[in-house]
Every structure is written in structure tokens, then in C-alpha cells.
Design an enzyme around this catalytic site. Structure first.
Site, PDB file in Angstrom:
ATOM      1  N   GLU A   1       0.808  -1.233   0.000  1.00 53.42           N
ATOM      2  CA  GLU A   1       0.000   0.000   0.000  1.00 53.42           C
ATOM      3  C   GLU A   1       0.836   1.275   0.000  1.00 53.42           C
ATOM      4  O   GLU A   1       1.759   1.425   0.798  1.00 53.42           O
ATOM      5  CB  GLU A   1      -0.934   0.007   1.220  1.00 53.42           C
ATOM      6  CG  GLU A   1      -1.880   1.210   1.263  1.00 53.42           C
ATOM      7  CD  GLU A   1      -2.933   1.101   2.351  1.00 53.42           C
ATOM      8  OE1 GLU A   1      -3.760   2.027   2.462  1.00 53.42           O
ATOM      9  OE2 GLU A   1      -2.945   0.098   3.081  1.00 53.42           O
TER      10      GLU A   1
ATOM     11  N   LYS B   1      -8.752  -1.083   1.022  1.00 57.77           N
ATOM     12  CA  LYS B   1      -9.810  -1.645   1.864  1.00 57.77           C
ATOM     13  C   LYS B   1     -10.554  -2.657   1.012  1.00 57.77           C
ATOM     14  O   LYS B   1     -11.169  -2.302   0.004  1.00 57.77           O
ATOM     15  CB  LYS B   1     -10.766  -0.557   2.378  1.00 57.77           C
ATOM     16  CG  LYS B   1     -10.294   0.096   3.653  1.00 57.77           C
ATOM     17  CD  LYS B   1     -10.360  -0.840   4.834  1.00 57.77           C
ATOM     18  CE  LYS B   1      -9.670  -0.277   6.066  1.00 57.77           C
ATOM     19  NZ  LYS B   1      -8.219  -0.501   6.063  1.00 57.77           N
TER      20      LYS B   1
END
Length: 432
Positions: free
Chosen positions: A234, A250
Site C-alpha cells: 500500500e 480496503k
């Protein structure tokens, strides 16, 4: 000179025919220094925002080592003074500097809240060409003549969860009740796995982790006796010219060895309304954070619900961007979006209060960030997740995993997702 290295011209550049071998030997060389930082994209060429395939900073010409209190202002002063390449890390605990919050858990790993350094040496690899950006060009010859690394054996650490499954399930239900009451919409709840008396070889473990789980924001960061061994997928925040980009994750689904089933899982993740709801809440939070640094009206969602595949999992990733206001300092652009929204929840402050109430471990550098500023103001920082944290002196080893809790969450499913996210690290430490 080994056959995988060929000189280009005598200007500190070298073709790397076998990039994997070069990276291993370069990190082996850098690990001799008291401080070093390696950032590796692992060939994820689909990322349009990465400038370099591999960055390696070693040694400290100048360094900033500080705790929360006035850390961001100290970093800004450090940045202004040196106006050079600066590599470093920001702990999640800096939240206490930004909000009326306080961490009560022990700092067993001993990482500083903020550490940045101007390197003595900096090597960058792009399109197969290694270039020395800081330091003597002769360092490439030094790296090329290193003998092969002799892997050392070590006892497999005994990994223990900080909380048991029943306690985890109870805490998730407690958070769901807080959501039902309207306290929050979403919170990222994490748990720690740890080992005491762990005697590992950090370089060897990182190499193994990077083989099992190559990710676009992986990193090896050494500060004396403390190590971050990261397989992060990420990006937290980067600046490219006048634009800022954040890419929150997410939404997670397992991989399958069966190609057809794997594609079905990937498609199902994209259409999963629960995962989409988690993702869009954090996208809205990131949009709000970016407005603090943005030219009015310039915040936009570049991609919503993008599905990206990694060795152990599929992930739902969105990209949010803005044009940075000319009067916003690069350090303030980072500060304005910190702590990282995908690792807190919404609303951010109340989510962090509940995190402190329910989690059983200090996060420290976990869910913080690791990266660099470069001359001219561009920067790139990851999210420190899927990472092994190790203190060589007290032999404490730790990694944490977590997931977003919403009212629609199943505590049992969230627990299984944690184990899935931990799988690459557990395989690494077991030597599999």
C-alpha cells in the site's frame, strides 16, 4: 566483474542484466552500515506513480532522531536545512502530537517516533540501469565484487498471538456495538503476533519475505539494532510535480491455485457490497484529508474499487488525488493526511480513541509510514503493514495484522482475514 554487471560509462552508472542478483548484493553491502533504507517496487510496472524500480540509501551524512512532541516541525526544519534526498519513517504514535490522544501500551520494540537521514550513498535503479545519485561511483564496483552471501541458520521463533481468538471476537463485537450507537462508521482493528528471545538474521529474513510476498512498496530499514522488514502493498501518499496521490486499500480476498476459481474470487471481491462500503468510507476520509493541502476544487477520485492481485491476496485499491496548494510545504502535506486513514477509520479521531481502548499492543511504526523526500519536493511513502519489526538487542520480534470493522462485519470472517494477511510472514519465519 560478474557477468550480470556491465559498465555503461564512467559516470556512476551500470547496466544490471540480472537485477535480482544486483539488488541482493547491494542490500548486503548497505547492511554493513549502522543505518540503511531499501525501497523496492519488485517490478510492479503497472504503478504509474513510481519513479524508480529500486532505491538504496546507506550511511548517514545527517540524521534526525526524535520523539513525538514537536516532531513534524523538527522534520520541516531538517528538510529546509539540507534540501536533499531524505529517507525515513513516521510512527503511528505521532497521532498524539496531532490530536488530544495518548498511547498507553509499552514500547517493546524501541523505535523512535520519527527518524530521517540524509544518506552518504544513494543508488537508484530504473529501467535496468543502476546509478549512484549520492557518493562515489566506485561503490558499484565494490558491490559487484562482493562474495556471495552465506545464509546463516537460526532457530525458528515461537510466534504467539497477543490475544486469543475468543478475545478477538469479543472486541470486534464491542466495536460493532459502538458503530450501532453511531460513535463511528468504520474502524481498523489490529492484533499483534510476537516472539521473545528471537535471534534471526534480518537480511536473510527480508530476502525470504520478498521472495514469498513481493509487493510494490516493500522495504528494508535498519536503524542501529532495529529493523523494519516490510512487504507492504500500500502507498500512503506521494507527490509528483503539482499533484498528490493517495491509494488506500480496503477489501481483501484470498487467492486460489485454480486459475478459474481465482478469477471468480477476484470478480466477487469487486462486486462485494460490504468491501465496497469499507473502501468508499476511507476514500471519503482521504478526500477530506487531502483538502487540507489542495487547491480548492482539485480533489478527485482517479480510480474507485480497483482490484489488484498479489501472491497471497487480491486487494481493492482506490486512488485519490489533488493539486497541491503552492503554499503547502511537502512535510505539511504528509502531516495533513497523517495518521493514515486506511489504518484508523472514520471519523478518524474517535476511531483512534477506540483503537487505543480495544487493541492490546502499541502500534509504533506499524501502520506508520516509510519513504523518502527528494530534492525539488516530490516524495513517496508506503503504509507499514505486512511487516516484521525486530529489535536485535532485546530479541523482540513483532508483526501486526488487522482489518476494517463495519456494522456489516462478521467477527469470525475478520479473524480469518487476519490469518490470511499474516500467512506470508508466518511462512517466512518458519523458513518455508
Amino acid at each position: 566483474m560478474p557477468p550480470y554487471l556491465f559498465p555503461l560509462i564512467s559516470m556512476g552508472k551500470m547496466n544490471t542484466q540480472d537485477l535480482s542478483v544486483f539488488k541482493h548484493q547491494a542490500l548486503q553491502w548497505a547492511n554493513q552500515f549502522e543505518v540503511c533504507c531499501c525501497l523496492d517496487t519488485n517490478g510492479y510496472s503497472s504503478d504509474p506513480y513510481s519513479k524508480y524500480d529500486f532505491l538504496l540509501a546507506a550511511g548517514t551524512a545527517h540524521q534526525l532522531h526524535t520523539q513525538k512532541g514537536n516532531a513534524f516541525e523538527e522534520l520541516k526544519s531538517f528538510y529546509n536545512t539540507h534540501a536533499d534526498w531524505i529517507f525515513g519513517m513516521l510512527s503511528y504514535e505521532l497521532k498524539d502530537e496531532l490530536e488530544d490522544l495518548q498511547s498507553g501500551h509499552d514500547n517493546k520494540l524501541g523505535f523512535p517516533d520519527l527518524f530521517f537521514f540524509v544518506p552518504e550513498y544513494l543508488i537508484a535503479v530504473k529501467n535496468g540501469v543502476a546509478e549512484v545519485l549520492i557518493g562515489s561511483a566506485a561503490v558499484l564496483n565494490t558491490i559487484s565484487t562482493l562474495p556471495g552471501y552465506n545464509a546463516s541458520s537460526y532457530d525458528i521463533p515461537v510466534i504467539t498471538p497477543r490475544i486469543g481468538k475468543d478475545a478477538y471476537l469479543y472486541k470486534v463485537e464491542k466495536l460493532r456495538r459502538a458503530i450501532a450507537k453511531g460513535d463511528i462508521y468504520e474502524v481498523t482493528f489490529c492484533q499483534e503476533f510476537f516472539a521473545e528471545n528471537a535471534a534471526i538474521d534480518p537480511y536473510q529474513v527480508y530476502r525470504h519475505l520478498n521472495q514469498i510476498s513481493p509487493t510494490p512498496f516493500s522495504g528494508f530499514f535498519k536503524i542501529g539494532d532495529k529493523y523494519i522488514l516490510s512487504a507492504s502493498p500500500e502507498r500512503f501518499l506521494c507527490r509528483r510535480g503539482k499533484r498528490l496521490f493517495s491509494q488506500p486499500i480496503k477489501g481483501t480476498a484470498r487467492r486460489s491455485s485454480d486459475t478459474g476459481e481465482d478469477m471468480q474470487i477476484k470478480t466477487a471481491l469487486y462486486h462485494n457490497s460490504k468491501e465496497q462500503a469499507e473502501n468508499v468510507m476511507i476514500v471519503d476520509l482521504v478526500r477530506n484529508d487531502l483538502t487540507k493541502s489542495a487547491v480548492k476544487g482539485s480533489v478527485k477520485v482517479e480510480e474507485l474499487f480497483g482490484i489488484y492481485t498479489f501472491p497471497q491476496v487480491h486487494q481493492m485499491i482506490s486512488t485519490v488525488s489533488c493539486t497541491i496548494s503552492p503554499d503547502v510545504h511537502p512535510v505539511d502535506a504528509v502531516k495533513n493526511t497523517f495518521p493514515i486513514g486506511s489504518m484508523t477509520g472514520a471519523p478518524k479521531v474517535r476511531a483512534m480513541e477506540l483503537i487505543e481502548e480495544t487493541e492490546c499492543s502499541r502500534r509504533g511504526i506499524y501502520s506508520g509510514t516509510l519513504g523518502y523526500f527528494e530534492p525539488g519536493g516530490d516524495f513517496d511513502f508506503n503504509v507499514v503493514i505486512r511487516s516484521i519489526l525486530y529489535n536485535e538487542s532485546n530479541r523482540y520480534l513483532s508483526f501486526q495484522v488487522g482489518g476494517a470493522i463495519t456494522y456489516a462485519s462478521s467477527a469470525e470472517a475478520e479473524y480469518e482475514e487476519c490469518l490470511l494477511k499474516a500467512s506470508a510472514i508466518i511462512k517466512t519465519l518458519k523458513g518455508q
